[in-house]
Write a protein that holds these residues in place. Structure first.
Motif, short mmCIF file in Angstrom:
data_model
loop_
_atom_site.label_atom_id
_atom_site.label_comp_id
_atom_site.label_asym_id
_atom_site.label_seq_id
_atom_site.Cartn_x
_atom_site.Cartn_y
_atom_site.Cartn_z
N VAL A 104 63.97 11.93 13.87
CA VAL A 104 64.84 11.43 14.94
C VAL A 104 66.08 10.79 14.30
CG1 VAL A 104 65.04 9.96 16.97
CG2 VAL A 104 62.84 11.02 16.41
N PRO A 105 67.16 11.57 14.12
CA PRO A 105 68.35 11.03 13.48
C PRO A 105 69.18 10.17 14.42
CG PRO A 105 68.71 13.31 14.11
CD PRO A 105 67.28 13.01 14.46
N VAL A 106 69.82 9.16 13.84
CA VAL A 106 70.77 8.31 14.57
C VAL A 106 72.09 8.36 13.80
CG1 VAL A 106 71.33 5.95 15.29
CG2 VAL A 106 68.98 6.79 15.47
N ILE A 107 73.19 8.67 14.49
CA ILE A 107 74.49 8.75 13.85
C ILE A 107 75.45 7.79 14.53
CG2 ILE A 107 74.21 11.13 13.11
CD1 ILE A 107 75.93 11.99 15.49
N GLY A 108 76.44 7.34 13.79
CA GLY A 108 77.43 6.45 14.37
C GLY A 108 78.39 5.95 13.32
N GLN A 122 62.12 4.15 23.86
CA GLN A 122 62.61 4.82 22.67
C GLN A 122 64.03 4.37 22.32
OE1 GLN A 122 61.58 9.03 22.01
NE2 GLN A 122 60.61 9.03 24.03
N TRP A 123 64.86 4.18 23.33
CA TRP A 123 66.23 3.70 23.08
C TRP A 123 66.22 2.28 22.52
CZ3 TRP A 123 68.01 5.81 28.47
CH2 TRP A 123 68.30 7.18 28.35
N VAL A 124 65.35 1.43 23.07
CA VAL A 124 65.23 0.08 22.53
C VAL A 124 64.80 0.13 21.07
CG1 VAL A 124 63.89 -2.07 22.68
CG2 VAL A 124 64.83 -1.04 24.76
N TRP A 125 63.89 1.03 20.75
CA TRP A 125 63.45 1.19 19.37
C TRP A 125 64.63 1.57 18.47
CZ3 TRP A 125 59.56 -0.02 16.30
CH2 TRP A 125 59.41 0.65 15.09
N ASP A 126 65.50 2.48 18.94
CA ASP A 126 66.68 2.87 18.16
C ASP A 126 67.59 1.67 17.89
OD1 ASP A 126 65.80 5.49 18.14
OD2 ASP A 126 67.16 6.16 19.73
N SER A 175 80.64 5.31 8.08
CA SER A 175 79.77 6.21 8.82
C SER A 175 78.31 5.80 8.63
CB SER A 175 79.96 7.66 8.35
OG SER A 175 81.27 8.10 8.62
N LEU A 176 77.53 5.96 9.69
CA LEU A 176 76.14 5.55 9.66
C LEU A 176 75.25 6.76 9.95
CD1 LEU A 176 76.50 2.34 11.88
CD2 LEU A 176 76.43 2.43 9.38
N TYR A 177 74.19 6.88 9.20
CA TYR A 177 73.20 7.93 9.46
C TYR A 177 71.86 7.46 8.94
CZ TYR A 177 70.64 12.31 9.45
OH TYR A 177 69.70 13.28 9.66
N PHE A 178 70.84 7.50 9.79
CA PHE A 178 69.48 7.21 9.35
C PHE A 178 68.53 7.82 10.36
CE2 PHE A 178 70.38 3.79 12.27
CZ PHE A 178 69.18 3.52 12.91
N ARG A 204 79.12 1.45 16.72
CA ARG A 204 78.95 2.43 17.81
C ARG A 204 78.04 3.53 17.30
NH1 ARG A 204 85.35 2.79 18.66
NH2 ARG A 204 85.02 3.95 16.76
N PHE A 205 77.01 3.85 18.07
CA PHE A 205 76.10 4.89 17.61
C PHE A 205 75.46 5.58 18.81
CE2 PHE A 205 73.68 1.06 18.09
CZ PHE A 205 72.39 1.42 18.46
N GLU A 206 74.92 6.75 18.56
CA GLU A 206 74.33 7.57 19.60
C GLU A 206 72.83 7.37 19.64
OE1 GLU A 206 75.62 11.57 18.96
OE2 GLU A 206 77.64 11.16 19.70
N LEU A 207 72.34 6.92 20.79
CA LEU A 207 70.91 6.83 20.99
C LEU A 207 70.31 8.22 21.05
CD1 LEU A 207 71.00 4.06 23.74
CD2 LEU A 207 70.43 3.74 21.32
N ARG A 208 69.04 8.33 20.76
CA ARG A 208 68.39 9.65 20.75
C ARG A 208 68.55 10.37 22.09
NH1 ARG A 208 62.33 8.32 19.51
NH2 ARG A 208 63.36 6.77 18.20
#
Length: 242
Positions: free
Chosen positions: A13-17, A102-106, A4-7, A64-68
């Motif tokens: 602005v959290p990113v999960i995946g 912003q998505w590119v930044w993620d 699991s990924l979280y940062f 696999r992760f969710e963009l903001r």
């Protein structure tokens, strides 16, 4: 064996995946999909899941992760009319930070997070954009040379359209992008001579393009890759029907 990924991509602005292996990868592929989300600790849905399995079977560690502003963190009531991200995209323009950027930044921060976790990134890093995230994958690769391969699947082939937009994310629209940067074609050319794969494409109205029409949309990119003597690094095709 998944991890699991979280940062936080930036403060608040959290990113999960998740990624398909908890060990340091030899090859890593970032899979982007705004329409079939990666709910936290639940498997992805739709085409992103089948595509992830395919790449995993070929020896890639898939992230696999969710963009903001999507998935778990999408604003309530975001969809208005034909724009599934109407409000979040509008708010991003109000603050002068279009969602595309912003998505590119993620994406780039995810690479930073993986490099920090594993000590380094592998030499082969792919970013795969499904549907509306195709322009995100191309822009990320154009800006970050750590990405060795950008792929798009059934994504917008050109911002220029003579019909109303259908099935597209408002977040990929950036004021002045045609004048200051160029069309999708020119963005793809910025990745040269690294690999770019265009698997299918659609018009602004969401109509699938035939192979010849799709190749015509990327004529500029094909010329640039030819100048780099890297013709084989650019692949443009319409996948056969299942």
């Amino acid at each position: 064996k998944t991890q699991s990924l979280y940062f936080e991509s930036e403060p608040g602005v959290p990113v999960i995946g998740e990624r398909s292996s908890n060990s340091k990868p030899n090859r890593v592929a970032l899979l982007l999909d705004l329409d079939h989300h990666v709910a936290y600790q639940k498997p992805a849905e739709g085409p992103s899941l089948s595509l992830a399995k395919k790449w995993e079977s070929e020896g890639w560690t898939v992230v696999r992760f969710e963009l903001r502003a999507s998935g778990k963190h999408a604003p309530k009531g975001d969809k208005i009319g034909h724009a599934p991200d109407h409000n979040s995209a509008e708010w991003s323009l109000w603050i002068g930070r279009p969602l595309l950027g912003q998505w590119v930044w993620d994406v780039r921060r995810m690479l930073d997070a993986l490099a920090e976790t594993d000590g380094s990134l592998p030499s082969e890093v792919a970013v795969i954009g499904i549907g509306s995230t195709g322009p995100v994958a191309l822009c990320a690769a154009a800006l970050d040379e750590r990405i060795s391969h950008a792929m798009t699947f059934d994504s917008l082939a050109s911002y220029v359209t003579d019909e109303p937009y259908r099935g597209q994310r408002l977040g990929v629209m950036v004021p002045g992008i045609l004048r200051e940067v160029g069309d999708i074609d020119q963005i793809a050319a910025l990745v040269a001579p690294r690999r770019v794969t265009i698997e299918g494409g659609v018009t602004g109205g969401g109509k699938p393009l035939e192979t010849e029409s799709l190749r015509e949309r990327f004529a500029f990119a094909r010329k640039v890759y030819s100048l780099h003597q890297a013709d084989s690094a650019l692949r443009i095709e319409v996948p056969a029907a299942p």
